[in-house]
Design a protein around this motif. Structure first.
Motif, short mmCIF file in Angstrom:
data_model
loop_
_atom_site.label_atom_id
_atom_site.label_comp_id
_atom_site.label_asym_id
_atom_site.label_seq_id
_atom_site.Cartn_x
_atom_site.Cartn_y
_atom_site.Cartn_z
N ASN A 31 14.56 -6.66 -23.78
CA ASN A 31 14.17 -6.49 -25.18
C ASN A 31 15.36 -6.81 -26.06
OD1 ASN A 31 11.47 -5.59 -24.89
ND2 ASN A 31 12.23 -3.61 -24.23
N TYR A 32 15.09 -7.54 -27.13
CA TYR A 32 16.15 -7.90 -28.06
C TYR A 32 16.06 -6.97 -29.26
CZ TYR A 32 16.33 -11.95 -25.06
OH TYR A 32 16.44 -12.76 -23.96
N LYS A 34 17.82 -6.64 -31.91
CA LYS A 34 18.05 -7.20 -33.24
C LYS A 34 16.95 -8.15 -33.69
CE LYS A 34 22.97 -6.47 -33.20
NZ LYS A 34 24.30 -6.99 -33.43
N ALA A 35 15.99 -8.40 -32.82
CA ALA A 35 14.84 -9.23 -33.20
C ALA A 35 13.96 -8.43 -34.16
CB ALA A 35 14.04 -9.62 -31.97
N GLN A 38 11.61 -6.48 -32.07
CA GLN A 38 12.30 -5.86 -30.94
C GLN A 38 11.66 -6.16 -29.59
OE1 GLN A 38 13.04 -1.73 -31.69
NE2 GLN A 38 14.43 -2.16 -33.36
N GLY A 40 11.08 -9.13 -26.46
CA GLY A 40 11.95 -10.11 -25.83
C GLY A 40 11.20 -10.95 -24.84
N CYS A 55 8.59 -15.44 -22.40
CA CYS A 55 9.23 -15.10 -23.66
C CYS A 55 8.16 -14.96 -24.75
CB CYS A 55 10.22 -16.19 -24.04
SG CYS A 55 11.01 -15.93 -25.63
#
Length: 173
Positions: A31-32, A34-35, A38, A40, A55
């Motif tokens: 999980n990103y 800062k996306a 959030q 990923g 993705c």
């Protein structure tokens, strides 16, 4: 659908791997933070090389492209008030992408959750590419079943053929 923590789900999923592939195959979820949403991606590795990338961002982009292709192909007028047509187009685009092996992270989690809660016989009958991959890696699928799949596997997606070959080589079938 409610999920367990990924660590618990992964542990259960890994417990279903056939013994000969336990040290070679791995499932990852990233999980990103800062996306904007959030989310990923999820991916499957074989011998530490990424084989299938799921993705969310790529999936959403491909889904939008596929929706546009469907609209252009059918010469549809995209009317925002026609929610039924919009939903049908969206569902068709998602299905087409899944048949191509394009999944989002949440698709992976949904399919893994269904796979873990269904009997192997139900999963073996699935038309879904990812479910078929999970079945090929599953210890509950024996050598006889793998031998029976030999002829029909040539008609399937290249990813299914890859995992079938991987499993057969590991099991010496």
């Amino acid at each position: 659908m409610r999920y367990k923590k990924w660590s618990q789900t992964k542990k259960l999923l890994m417990s279903f791997l056939c013994d000969d592939l336990r040290s070679r195959v791995d499932y990852q979820l990233v999980n990103y933070r800062k996306a904007h949403d959030q989310t990923g991606r999820a991916y499957i590795t074989v011998d530490k090389k990424e084989v299938l990338n799921m993705c969310s961002l790529i999936s959403m982009n491909k889904e939008a492209e596929e929706e546009q292709r469907i609209i252009n192909e059918r010469v549809l007028i995209y009317d925002l008030s026609d929610t039924k047509s919009i939903l049908e187009t969206k569902e068709l685009a998602v299905t087409i992408n899944m048949n191509k092996g394009i999944y989002a992270q949440w698709d992976f989690l949904d399919i893994v959750n269904m796979f873990l809660h269904n009997p192997i016989e139900v999963s073996l009958g699935s038309q879904d590419l990812l479910t078929n991959i999970l079945c090929l890696l599953d210890r509950r699928v024996g050598k006889r079943t793998l031998r029976r799949m030999n002829e029909s596997i040539q008609d399937h997606h290249e990813l299914i053929q890859y995992f079938y070959q991987l499993r057969c080589e590991a099991e010496k079938v």
